[in-house]
Design an enzyme around this catalytic site. Structure first.
Site, PDB file in Angstrom:
ATOM      1  N   GLU A   1       8.301 -13.739 -12.003  1.00 44.86           N
ATOM      2  CA  GLU A   1       7.595 -12.584 -11.433  1.00 44.86           C
ATOM      3  C   GLU A   1       7.128 -11.589 -12.491  1.00 44.86           C
ATOM      4  O   GLU A   1       6.089 -10.955 -12.314  1.00 44.86           O
ATOM      5  CB  GLU A   1       8.376 -11.915 -10.298  1.00 44.86           C
ATOM      6  CG  GLU A   1       9.652 -11.240 -10.639  1.00 44.86           C
ATOM      7  CD  GLU A   1      10.324 -10.629  -9.409  1.00 44.86           C
ATOM      8  OE1 GLU A   1       9.652 -10.345  -8.416  1.00 44.86           O
ATOM      9  OE2 GLU A   1      11.550 -10.429  -9.466  1.00 44.86           O
TER      10      GLU A   1
ATOM     11  N   HIS B   1      17.720 -35.738  -9.486  1.00 43.91           N
ATOM     12  CA  HIS B   1      17.022 -36.255  -8.307  1.00 43.91           C
ATOM     13  C   HIS B   1      15.519 -35.963  -8.359  1.00 43.91           C
ATOM     14  O   HIS B   1      14.846 -36.068  -7.338  1.00 43.91           O
ATOM     15  CB  HIS B   1      17.632 -35.666  -7.032  1.00 43.91           C
ATOM     16  CG  HIS B   1      19.058 -36.065  -6.821  1.00 43.91           C
ATOM     17  ND1 HIS B   1      19.430 -37.294  -6.330  1.00 43.91           N
ATOM     18  CD2 HIS B   1      20.210 -35.418  -7.098  1.00 43.91           C
ATOM     19  CE1 HIS B   1      20.744 -37.374  -6.273  1.00 43.91           C
ATOM     20  NE2 HIS B   1      21.245 -36.247  -6.746  1.00 43.91           N
TER      21      HIS B   1
ATOM     22  N   ARG C   1       5.204   0.307  -6.134  1.00 42.61           N
ATOM     23  CA  ARG C   1       5.123  -0.559  -4.954  1.00 42.61           C
ATOM     24  C   ARG C   1       4.140  -1.705  -5.156  1.00 42.61           C
ATOM     25  O   ARG C   1       4.156  -2.673  -4.397  1.00 42.61           O
ATOM     26  CB  ARG C   1       4.659   0.273  -3.737  1.00 42.61           C
ATOM     27  CG  ARG C   1       5.627   1.369  -3.363  1.00 42.61           C
ATOM     28  CD  ARG C   1       4.964   2.402  -2.472  1.00 42.61           C
ATOM     29  NE  ARG C   1       4.661   1.869  -1.147  1.00 42.61           N
ATOM     30  CZ  ARG C   1       5.494   1.902  -0.122  1.00 42.61           C
ATOM     31  NH1 ARG C   1       6.679   2.433  -0.261  1.00 42.61           N
ATOM     32  NH2 ARG C   1       5.158   1.415   1.058  1.00 42.61           N
TER      33      ARG C   1
ATOM     34  N   ASN D   1      -1.438   1.571   5.771  1.00 43.42           N
ATOM     35  CA  ASN D   1      -0.551   0.546   5.239  1.00 43.42           C
ATOM     36  C   ASN D   1      -0.140  -0.325   6.421  1.00 43.42           C
ATOM     37  O   ASN D   1       0.239   0.182   7.468  1.00 43.42           O
ATOM     38  CB  ASN D   1       0.674   1.221   4.591  1.00 43.42           C
ATOM     39  CG  ASN D   1       1.678   0.216   4.064  1.00 43.42           C
ATOM     40  OD1 ASN D   1       1.410  -0.979   4.038  1.00 43.42           O
ATOM     41  ND2 ASN D   1       2.820   0.709   3.627  1.00 43.42           N
ATOM     42  N   GLY D   2      -0.232  -1.652   6.284  1.00 41.17           N
ATOM     43  CA  GLY D   2       0.115  -2.555   7.386  1.00 41.17           C
ATOM     44  C   GLY D   2      -1.064  -3.442   7.730  1.00 41.17           C
ATOM     45  O   GLY D   2      -2.040  -3.520   6.974  1.00 41.17           O
TER      46      GLY D   2
ATOM     47  N   GLU E   1      17.761 -17.017  -9.167  1.00 36.00           N
ATOM     48  CA  GLU E   1      17.418 -15.628  -9.486  1.00 36.00           C
ATOM     49  C   GLU E   1      16.853 -15.517 -10.902  1.00 36.00           C
ATOM     50  O   GLU E   1      15.873 -14.790 -11.135  1.00 36.00           O
ATOM     51  CB  GLU E   1      18.665 -14.752  -9.300  1.00 36.00           C
ATOM     52  CG  GLU E   1      18.505 -13.294  -9.660  1.00 36.00           C
ATOM     53  CD  GLU E   1      17.446 -12.554  -8.839  1.00 36.00           C
ATOM     54  OE1 GLU E   1      16.933 -13.113  -7.865  1.00 36.00           O
ATOM     55  OE2 GLU E   1      17.111 -11.414  -9.214  1.00 36.00           O
TER      56      GLU E   1
ATOM     57  N   CYS F   1       0.826  -1.204   0.000  1.00 33.90           N
ATOM     58  CA  CYS F   1       0.000   0.000   0.000  1.00 33.90           C
ATOM     59  C   CYS F   1       0.861   1.256   0.000  1.00 33.90           C
ATOM     60  O   CYS F   1       1.965   1.262   0.543  1.00 33.90           O
ATOM     61  CB  CYS F   1      -0.879   0.042   1.247  1.00 33.90           C
ATOM     62  SG  CYS F   1      -1.929  -1.393   1.412  1.00 33.90           S
TER      63      CYS F   1
ATOM     64  N   LYS G   1       6.645  -3.855  -4.269  1.00 35.38           N
ATOM     65  CA  LYS G   1       8.083  -3.592  -4.245  1.00 35.38           C
ATOM     66  C   LYS G   1       8.653  -3.739  -2.849  1.00 35.38           C
ATOM     67  O   LYS G   1       9.719  -4.279  -2.657  1.00 35.38           O
ATOM     68  CB  LYS G   1       8.337  -2.169  -4.772  1.00 35.38           C
ATOM     69  CG  LYS G   1       9.804  -1.766  -4.822  1.00 35.38           C
ATOM     70  CD  LYS G   1      10.551  -2.557  -5.866  1.00 35.38           C
ATOM     71  CE  LYS G   1      12.031  -2.216  -5.885  1.00 35.38           C
ATOM     72  NZ  LYS G   1      12.812  -3.249  -6.592  1.00 35.38           N
TER      73      LYS G   1
ATOM     74  N   LYS H   1      13.174 -14.019 -11.638  1.00 30.03           N
ATOM     75  CA  LYS H   1      12.929 -12.885 -12.547  1.00 30.03           C
ATOM     76  C   LYS H   1      11.880 -13.258 -13.587  1.00 30.03           C
ATOM     77  O   LYS H   1      10.958 -12.524 -13.849  1.00 30.03           O
ATOM     78  CB  LYS H   1      14.207 -12.466 -13.280  1.00 30.03           C
ATOM     79  CG  LYS H   1      15.224 -11.715 -12.505  1.00 30.03           C
ATOM     80  CD  LYS H   1      14.892 -10.297 -12.137  1.00 30.03           C
ATOM     81  CE  LYS H   1      14.184 -10.195 -10.825  1.00 30.03           C
ATOM     82  NZ  LYS H   1      14.888 -10.231  -9.620  1.00 30.03           N
TER      83      LYS H   1
ATOM     84  N   TRP I   1      -2.842  -2.617  -1.679  1.00 29.41           N
ATOM     85  CA  TRP I   1      -2.403  -3.958  -2.053  1.00 29.41           C
ATOM     86  C   TRP I   1      -3.142  -4.895  -1.105  1.00 29.41           C
ATOM     87  O   TRP I   1      -2.876  -4.895   0.094  1.00 29.41           O
ATOM     88  CB  TRP I   1      -0.879  -4.057  -1.877  1.00 29.41           C
ATOM     89  CG  TRP I   1      -0.253  -5.312  -2.373  1.00 29.41           C
ATOM     90  CD1 TRP I   1       0.048  -5.616  -3.666  1.00 29.41           C
ATOM     91  CD2 TRP I   1       0.199  -6.418  -1.580  1.00 29.41           C
ATOM     92  NE1 TRP I   1       0.661  -6.852  -3.729  1.00 29.41           N
ATOM     93  CE2 TRP I   1       0.754  -7.368  -2.467  1.00 29.41           C
ATOM     94  CE3 TRP I   1       0.192  -6.711  -0.208  1.00 29.41           C
ATOM     95  CZ2 TRP I   1       1.300  -8.576  -2.042  1.00 29.41           C
ATOM     96  CZ3 TRP I   1       0.731  -7.904   0.219  1.00 29.41           C
ATOM     97  CH2 TRP I   1       1.262  -8.827  -0.693  1.00 29.41           C
TER      98      TRP I   1
HETATM   99  O1  M6R Z   1      13.711  -4.829  -0.345  1.00 39.77           O
HETATM  100  P1  M6R Z   1      14.237  -6.215  -0.193  1.00 39.77           P
HETATM  101  O2  M6R Z   1      15.539  -6.417  -0.932  1.00 39.77           O
HETATM  102  O3  M6R Z   1      14.360  -6.634   1.239  1.00 39.77           O
HETATM  103  O4  M6R Z   1      13.162  -7.136  -0.884  1.00 39.77           O
HETATM  104  C1  M6R Z   1      13.254  -8.527  -0.826  1.00 39.77           C
HETATM  105  C2  M6R Z   1      12.322  -9.169  -1.809  1.00 39.77           C
HETATM  106  O5  M6R Z   1      10.996  -8.845  -1.526  1.00 39.77           O
HETATM  107  C3  M6R Z   1      12.639  -8.743  -3.249  1.00 39.77           C
HETATM  108  O6  M6R Z   1      13.945  -9.034  -3.593  1.00 39.77           O
HETATM  109  C4  M6R Z   1      11.676  -9.449  -4.238  1.00 39.77           C
HETATM  110  O7  M6R Z   1      11.941 -10.804  -4.254  1.00 39.77           O
HETATM  111  C5  M6R Z   1      11.807  -8.842  -5.631  1.00 39.77           C
HETATM  112  N1  M6R Z   1      10.510  -8.746  -6.214  1.00 39.77           N
HETATM  113  C6  M6R Z   1      12.651  -9.653  -6.546  1.00 39.77           C
HETATM  114  O8  M6R Z   1      12.731  -9.136  -7.826  1.00 39.77           O
END
Ligand code: M6R
Length: 616
Positions: free
Chosen positions: A496, A512, A27, A100-101, A489, A2, A611, A493, A74
């Site tokens: 997501e 395995h 965000r 937010n929260g 990673e 949010c 974000k 990527k 959100w």
């Molecule tokens: O702000 P942070 O680096 O602590 O965030 C951690 C994860 O939420 C963040 O890396 C998330 O996995 C991203 N969407 C990856 O692209």
């Protein structure tokens, strides 16, 4: 997550708030809303979807409000819908709240309020907060917010307005960040981060937990635990321009291309004597906020790295770097698990948190637990002044600049580089790394940006490969050693931003179980640089080919044999030792980006994602 924006001043508050909400779009959100005060009355408008949908609704108002609070939601409690969108009002309709929260005890509070006759329209915890504030309001809005927040369990950043105080916004924070800004013309702003505030002022103050602020034009009153204290504004050094796309189609692409500059800046910031390195002049580092002196460093028993998501993957690479350099055990933990598992840690353990935002609740919880257990905590953070940075004993800032794309790219490679510097520093202090080796490694760091430039020059080739595979429903990423976290990673990527189901595996682990998935529809992206494990990786590639899988490799620039064994080759210059992980991240990032674009996905605002995850 949010986003909150509030404005009280001379300008059209709707325009300021809507433009601020657009700056917070990165965000992640699913609905938006605004409360506008005007002539002792208040209008609340809400819309599902983008801020543009809300803007269409505000276009019909016939007055110019000078005080408004807005919100992008959100969904956590209750599905995305107009009724669940913020702001929520108390039962009199005089008070509006954005939040937010999560108010964790909201159902207890709701039952109590229901018993005293309250009514609720939505399923949200925020409406409970609004109704409670209304219930406690006896003419003093600050007092009502103070009393209500004392009853909340959980986390909140709040913005509250009331028609009795038409030029006032009250903000409150416990957990999710909340910044306030004071402009030269007297206008006051409130926002989830500094971005919406920056076009109006760089004088910003981040609220601490349990602080409440009352904003009126020309007046800011800050309260800590109910007592008024002095508000200390700091100057934000990054500019509003940094938040623009700068000619790139997406923030993610811009941020991918910023990586050489980020790495150069990071090296220049952290290496104190880059210009005079020699075996007799080993590297020294600018680590002013490093929490351990040399004696304490030598006494360390082990290191635990806590992080989530992409930062967790950087942590896995950092583990390999520190173990190899320092010969000390390192484990990498999800903060979300670590903080609740009753982990075995004591004051001889250094707990390193890695986080782009510095606000990730899961990581923050782990840091707090580590401190409670007497560990020294060091944070590797991008966002200056963020909560994890403030609460840790020491901090290394990556200075990667604002990262807006939800898919983390430049922060990832900067995290690896910062962990690399940390490994060299500890290795030198503990005597496990010779001066000559340290010089060589720092030379690699200073060169890595050029290698990233070269990797970026292959973008067209990566795009051509990506287009071949854009319609695949699944993908497998494989690597060994440091290639394994890169495989994780690469898969993260891709999934997501393009919603392609992707998994990352250690290449050895494939046999395995995951090997059962291999057929001609399964692209397998393999990191196969020449090196210690090259022959084994080639065997894994052959296992995939034998089952009809299609193999794309990221290969060493001078590997002349691999092309015959696979379907597609993307080459990188890999002469930078352990820094190669940074170079190899580039084709993975570009591959995911191109597939997402080809599939018409909203690259910078992928569905369901946020974000900065300030809730557990
Ligand atoms: O702000 P942070 O680096 O602590 O965030 C951690 C994860 O939420 C963040 O890396 C998330 O996995 C991203 N969407 C990856 O692209």
């Amino acid at each position: 997550m949010c986003g909150i924006v509030g404005y009280t001043g001379k300008l059209n508050a709707v325009e300021v708030v809507l433009s601020g909400l657009r700056k917070l779009e990165y965000r992640g959100y699913d609905s938006a809303g605004i409360a506008m005060l005007h002539d002792c009355s208040m209008d609340v408008l809400r819309a599902v979807g983008r801020v543009d949908a809300l803007a269409r609704k505000t276009a019909n108002i016939s007055y110019v409000p000078h005080n408004a609070i807005g919100h992008t939601r959100w969904a956590s409690h209750g599905r995305p819908s107009e009724i669940n969108a913020h702001p929520h009002c108390d039962n009199t309709g005089q008070i509006a709240v954005v939040h937010n929260g999560i108010v964790e005890n909201y159902s207890t509070l709701r039952s109590e309020l229901l018993q005293s006759g309250a009514k609720f329209l939505s399923e949200t915890d925020t409406e409970v907060a609004a109704v409670l504030i209304g219930h406690l309001y006896k003419g003093n809005l600050v007092e009502a917010v103070i009393q209500a927040t004392q009853r909340f369990e959980g986390t909140f950043a709040l913005g509250v307005v009331c028609i009795d105080h038409p030029d006032m916004i009250v903000g409150a924070r416990r957990g999710p960040p909340l910044a306030v800004g004071a402009a030269d013309d007297g206008a006051m702003m409130l926002a989830s981060d500094a971005l919406p505030i920056l076009p109006y002022t760089r004088n910003v103050c981040y609220l601490e937990d349990n602080q409440i602020v009352a904003l009126q034009p020309g007046k800011m009153e800050l309260y800590a635990n109910g007592v008024q204290i002095e508000a200390r504004l700091q100057k934000i050094c990054w500019t509003a321009e940094e938040s623009e796309r700068g000619g790139y189609r997406h923030y993610m692409l811009k941020e991918i291309y910023e990586q050489p500059a980020v790495l150069r800046r990071l090296a220049a910031n952290l290496v104190a004597n880059a210009g005079s390195l020699s075996p007799v002049s080993p590297p020294t580092f600018n680590l002013d906020n490093f929490p351990l002196n040399n004696d304490a460093l030598r006494k360390l028993s082990r290191v635990v790295i806590v992080a989530q998501g992409t930062a967790f993957h950087a942590g896995l690479i950092g583990r390999n770097m520190i173990e190899r350099t320092v010969r000390i055990p390192v484990s990498v933990e999800y903060g979300s698990d670590f903080q609740y598992r009753d982990p075995v840690i004591d004051p001889s353990v250094l707990v390193i948190s890695v986080s782009q935002s510095g606000e990730t609740a899961d990581t923050l919880g782990a840091v707090r637990l580590a401190k409670e257990r007497g560990c020294t905590t060091l944070a590797i953070i991008n966002t200056v002044g963020s909560t994890i940075a403030r609460e840790s004993h020491g901090v290394i800032y990556m200075h990667a600049g604002l990262e807006i794309g939800v898919a983390s790219t430049k922060a990832f490679t900067a995290q690896i580089a910062a962990l690399y510097v940390l490994a060299i520093h500890i290795g030198l202090q503990r005597g496990t790394l010779s001066d000559a080796d340290a010089v060589r490694r720092v030379a690699d760091l200073l060169q890595v940006a050029s290698r990233v430039d070269e990797a970026l020059a292959c973008a067209e080739q990566v795009k051509a490969v990506a287009l071949k595979y854009k319609d695949s429903a699944n993908a497998l990423f494989l690597g060994r050693g440091t290639g394994f976290p890169l495989a994780l990673e690469g898969a993260l990527k891709l999934k997501e931003i393009s919603y392609v189901h992707a998994e990352g595996y250690d290449a050895a682990e494939m046999k395995h179980g995951p090997i059962a998935l291999i057929d001609e529809r399964m692209p397998v992206i393999v990191l196969a640089l020449k090196g210690r494990r090259y022959d084994k990786i080639i065997s894994n590639i052959q296992e995939v080919k034998a089952r009809g899988g299609r193999v794309i490799v990221i290969a060493s620039h001078d590997d002349t044999e691999i092309a015959d064994k696979v379907d597609d080759v993307i080459r990188v210059h890999d002469d930078r030792g352990i820094m190669n992980s940074i170079v190899c991240a580039i084709p993975f990032q570009l591959f995911a980006y191109e597939i997402a674009v080809a599939r018409n996905c909203d690259v910078d605002k992928p569905r369901n994602l946020a974000k900065s995850l300030t809730i557990e």
